[in-house]
Design an enzyme around this catalytic site. Structure first.
Site, PDB file in Angstrom:
ATOM      1  CE1 TYR A  19      -8.896  48.323   4.391  1.00 37.69           C
ATOM      2  CE2 TYR A  19     -10.204  50.329   4.285  1.00 37.69           C
ATOM      3  CZ  TYR A  19      -9.346  49.434   3.696  1.00 37.69           C
ATOM      4  OH  TYR A  19      -8.923  49.638   2.406  1.00 37.69           O
ATOM      5  CD  GLU A  41     -11.130  49.561  -3.007  1.00 36.13           C
ATOM      6  OE1 GLU A  41     -12.243  50.082  -3.243  1.00 36.13           O
ATOM      7  OE2 GLU A  41     -10.501  49.773  -1.953  1.00 36.13           O
ATOM      8  CD1 TRP A  49     -14.251  50.287   3.259  1.00 40.12           C
ATOM      9  CD2 TRP A  49     -14.125  49.215   1.314  1.00 40.12           C
ATOM     10  NE1 TRP A  49     -13.158  49.452   3.301  1.00 40.12           N
ATOM     11  CE2 TRP A  49     -13.057  48.788   2.112  1.00 40.12           C
ATOM     12  CE3 TRP A  49     -14.243  48.670   0.035  1.00 40.12           C
ATOM     13  CZ2 TRP A  49     -12.118  47.846   1.702  1.00 40.12           C
ATOM     14  CZ3 TRP A  49     -13.308  47.728  -0.383  1.00 40.12           C
ATOM     15  CH2 TRP A  49     -12.266  47.328   0.444  1.00 40.12           C
TER      16      TRP A  49
END
Length: 174
Positions: A19, A41, A49
């Site tokens: 990512y 988010e 995350w």
């Protein structure tokens, strides 16, 4: 033998490294992709995350490919199905916010021509201004911290460490 590239310190597993190396901080102008980051988010609030990134493909399936037009029409039955889906974060408020925010994206597209044009107009104003305006428009899970993470992810700010191989590449694209 070549050395691995010098990257930011935060990615610590293969999914996060991929990512970081391919997506994080790359300028995003596509409305659907921006909606994806808005949902992800928001889902991250209170979580790592890495947790959300591991559930990303499940979110893609559950949120109909992050098609905001389809998500805006989710009804009670579809929301209950999402609450029962172990592949995503099963939080009623976060699921409801995905639907509310999808409707908000549709309204912004009508007003500004695109969601992208709207969010990028805040690039120089910052996360607090974006957060305040989104809240005024009825969006949820769009506090300043979430919006800053959104701006990082979508390339509105370049927060790669200056020693990271991505910093120079992405700084040139801004």
């Amino acid at each position: 033998m070549s050395r691995p590239p010098k990257r930011c310190r935060w990615p610590r597993n293969p999914l996060a490294i991929a990512y970081h190396d391919k997506e994080w901080g790359v300028p995003v102008r596509n409305d659907r992709k921006l909606f994806e980051f808005l949902i992800l988010e928001g889902a991250q609030a209170g979580l790592s995350w890495d947790t959300v990134l591991a559930k990303r493909e499940n979110y893609r399936r559950a949120m109909r490919g992050f098609d905001f037009e389809k998500v805006s029409k989710f009804n009670g039955k579809e929301k209950r199905k999402l609450l029962a889906d172990p592949g995503i974060v099963r939080n009623r408020a976060k699921i409801e916010s995905a639907v509310v925010n999808a409707r908000g994206v549709l309204a912004l597209r009508k007003e500004f021509g695109s969601f992208s044009r709207y969010v990028w107009s805040f690039q120089d104003q910052g996360a607090e201004a974006l957060s305040k305006d989104l809240k005024r428009r009825g969006f949820n899970f769009v506090g300043p911290t979430i919006m800053y993470a959104f701006m990082q992810a979508t390339g509105m700010v370049n927060d790669h460490e200056k020693t990271c191989f991505r910093w120079r590449e992405l700084d040139a694209k801004r």
